[in-house]
Design an enzyme around this catalytic site. Sequence first.
Site, PDB file in Angstrom:
ATOM      1  N   HIS A  51       0.890  -1.338  -0.324  1.00  0.00           N
ATOM      2  CA  HIS A  51      -0.419  -0.463  -0.035  1.00  0.00           C
ATOM      3  C   HIS A  51       0.654   1.589   0.250  1.00  0.00           C
ATOM      4  CE1 HIS A  51      -3.740  -1.895   0.456  1.00  0.00           C
ATOM      5  NE2 HIS A  51      -3.484  -2.832   1.004  1.00  0.00           N
ATOM      6  N   SER A  84      -7.026 -20.561 -23.760  1.00  0.00           N
ATOM      7  CA  SER A  84      -6.184 -20.912 -23.017  1.00  0.00           C
ATOM      8  C   SER A  84      -7.127 -22.638 -22.239  1.00  0.00           C
ATOM      9  CB  SER A  84      -6.418 -19.541 -21.827  1.00  0.00           C
ATOM     10  OG  SER A  84      -6.150 -19.844 -20.470  1.00  0.00           O
ATOM     11  N   GLY A 146      -5.863 -14.951  -8.689  1.00  0.00           N
ATOM     12  CA  GLY A 146      -6.622 -14.448  -7.840  1.00  0.00           C
ATOM     13  C   GLY A 146      -6.249 -14.474  -6.724  1.00  0.00           C
ATOM     14  N   SER A 151      -1.682 -13.080 -12.166  1.00  0.00           N
ATOM     15  CA  SER A 151      -2.079 -13.699 -12.725  1.00  0.00           C
ATOM     16  C   SER A 151      -1.862 -12.887 -14.487  1.00  0.00           C
ATOM     17  CB  SER A 151      -2.609 -15.052 -13.286  1.00  0.00           C
ATOM     18  OG  SER A 151      -3.697 -14.273 -12.872  1.00  0.00           O
ATOM     19  N   SER A 152      -2.648 -11.787 -14.015  1.00  0.00           N
ATOM     20  CA  SER A 152      -2.977 -11.084 -14.908  1.00  0.00           C
ATOM     21  C   SER A 152      -1.931 -10.438 -15.299  1.00  0.00           C
ATOM     22  CB  SER A 152      -4.170 -10.031 -14.154  1.00  0.00           C
ATOM     23  OG  SER A 152      -3.501  -9.583 -13.324  1.00  0.00           O
ATOM     24  N   ASP A 201       3.149  -4.984 -10.267  1.00  0.00           N
ATOM     25  CA  ASP A 201       3.054  -5.868 -11.399  1.00  0.00           C
ATOM     26  C   ASP A 201       3.859  -6.337 -12.600  1.00  0.00           C
ATOM     27  OD1 ASP A 201       1.779  -6.260  -9.194  1.00  0.00           O
ATOM     28  OD2 ASP A 201      -0.260  -6.883 -10.438  1.00  0.00           O
TER      29      ASP A 201
HETATM   30  P1  ADP Z   1      -3.791 -11.913 -10.428  1.00  0.00           P
HETATM   31  O1  ADP Z   1      -3.887 -11.252 -10.652  1.00  0.00           O
HETATM   32  O2  ADP Z   1      -4.372 -12.105  -8.655  1.00  0.00           O
HETATM   33  O3  ADP Z   1      -3.783 -13.689  -9.848  1.00  0.00           O
HETATM   34  P2  ADP Z   1      -6.375 -10.643 -11.432  1.00  0.00           P
HETATM   35  O4  ADP Z   1      -7.875 -10.961 -10.890  1.00  0.00           O
HETATM   36  O5  ADP Z   1      -6.336  -9.549 -11.530  1.00  0.00           O
HETATM   37  O6  ADP Z   1      -6.257 -11.647 -10.112  1.00  0.00           O
HETATM   38  O7  ADP Z   1      -6.367 -11.990 -13.447  1.00  0.00           O
HETATM   39  C1  ADP Z   1      -6.713 -13.137 -13.429  1.00  0.00           C
HETATM   40  C2  ADP Z   1      -7.223 -12.957 -14.638  1.00  0.00           C
HETATM   41  O8  ADP Z   1      -6.033 -13.021 -15.616  1.00  0.00           O
HETATM   42  C3  ADP Z   1      -8.001 -14.671 -14.494  1.00  0.00           C
HETATM   43  O9  ADP Z   1      -9.751 -13.871 -14.010  1.00  0.00           O
HETATM   44  C4  ADP Z   1      -8.187 -13.910 -15.927  1.00  0.00           C
HETATM   45  O10 ADP Z   1      -9.024 -13.140 -16.944  1.00  0.00           O
HETATM   46  C5  ADP Z   1      -6.540 -13.589 -16.345  1.00  0.00           C
HETATM   47  N1  ADP Z   1      -6.587 -14.883 -16.394  1.00  0.00           N
HETATM   48  C6  ADP Z   1      -5.152 -15.065 -16.007  1.00  0.00           C
HETATM   49  N2  ADP Z   1      -4.526 -15.655 -16.308  1.00  0.00           N
HETATM   50  C7  ADP Z   1      -4.949 -16.444 -17.494  1.00  0.00           C
HETATM   51  C8  ADP Z   1      -4.403 -17.784 -18.298  1.00  0.00           C
HETATM   52  N3  ADP Z   1      -3.959 -18.087 -17.964  1.00  0.00           N
HETATM   53  N4  ADP Z   1      -5.731 -17.950 -18.588  1.00  0.00           N
HETATM   54  C9  ADP Z   1      -6.812 -17.177 -18.655  1.00  0.00           C
HETATM   55  N5  ADP Z   1      -7.242 -15.966 -18.347  1.00  0.00           N
HETATM   56  C10 ADP Z   1      -6.029 -15.646 -17.766  1.00  0.00           C
HETATM   57 MG    MG Z   2      -3.634  -9.235 -11.801  1.00  0.00          MG
END
Ligand code: ADP
Ligand code: MG
Length: 426
Positions: A51, A84, A146, A151-152, A201
């Site tokens: 933060h 995916s 999440g 992952s995004s 990120d």
């Molecule tokens: P985090 O980034 O903390 O994991 P986010 O909500 O920011 O969570 O991002 C997750 C979203 O990113 C998923 O709901 C999806 O829409 C997308 N995403 C991430 N990785 C993939 C993947 N390998 N295949 C498809 N969508 C993905």
């Molecule tokens: Mg994210």
Amino acid sequence: SAARGWVPALSDDDGAARARAVLAEAFGADEPGEEVCVWAAPGRVNLIGEHTDYNAGLCLPVALPHRTYVALRPRTDSLVRLASAQAPGETWTARLEDVGPGEVAGWGSYVAGVAWALREHLVAQGADPAAVPGFDAAVDSSVPFGAGLSSSAALECAVAVALDDVAGLGLAATDAGRAVLATASVRAENEIAGAPTGGMDQSAALRAQAGHALLLDCRPGLDPVESATQVPFDLDAAGLALLVMDTRAEHRLVDGQYAQRRATCEDAARTLGIGSLRELADAVDASDDPAAALARALDALPDDVARRRVRHVVTEIGRVRAFVALLREGRPDAVGSLMNASHASLRDDYEVSSVELDVAVDAARVAGALGARMTGGGFGGSAIALVRADQVEAVADAVRAAFEREGLGAPGFLLATPSAPAERVA
Ligand code: ADP
Ligand code: MG
């Protein structure tokens, strides 16, 4: 094993083979003799500095060995077709001309958004946006969704280096170019996927180095190259491991809480007559008597909540500085107390922890971790523990047992060896 919650990283060979298989299954095999190329980008975990980004502060992420793999085949038209392994049966299609803010939805918006942002970048440079072509792409990943491990950004940044390559832009070859790719990936997430996030990120996924943490200075207007510094963080050499404990708990109330914290910080800065709380942190840091300097500033704030929120931000920025100083002295085993203090500050002053995060952190410490804290925005997601390499299993066992005792769902575990940034892998 997976049954005990361990989430292994895919090897690059496996990740590439799986992404290629998803591509062939969804959109057909390659021409004989031609194999489609594959790019990868890592998830990330923040060591300390929570933060602080929206307060123009400091943070310190590392890239995970867990990566998102994108097999990508350019097209001669402007169509984008996506598949995916994490979204089975959900093929996503759009024409690049139709991609723009508010125009597309779903997981493909993270991917097509990067193509859109790179085209915007080319237009701003006076170059031909059509250099970024349409493409067929397929994704597989070992970055949990999440869990606060981004992952995004892993998805966006794998696509960013892929399109950089196929369009011949050459941006991934330099750190300055990677900063451009990071900005494009942030725009994809903010403007096309519609998720308001800072730049930590994407900078981590594109600019972190193996064996290092990435010190990010979030002051706006700073030269992007100067805003990122490599700090040695060789866990193996120190006989240490960084254990990520994914609570696998639903994020609760996180949206409204995040906006509230941000507004409180901005109001406090206004009251203090400064542009951001970073200015206060710098003044406190430079003072002969930091505690007194902070107390004087807090006295000027209207209520106890604002005082506690500001105290977190200012002390957290100080802890990032102290953490970095210890790493530069070659003392990674000495950062534990800073991690513990960060957690206490996030739990008590900033009030963004959760039962699951507190249970994970407490159990890890009791089992011998040198330090432990929640990481990411809070209210769920993951915590991290710095442990001696030979105590990893014992600490994970203790955390698993504590979750069971408290009636919480089973947690997940990852080892966060500081790893390489986005790159072509096949
Ligand atoms: P985090 O980034 O903390 O994991 P986010 O909500 O920011 O969570 O991002 C997750 C979203 O990113 C998923 O709901 C999806 O829409 C997308 N995403 C991430 N990785 C993939 C993947 N390998 N295949 C498809 N969508 C993905
Ligand atoms: Mg994210």
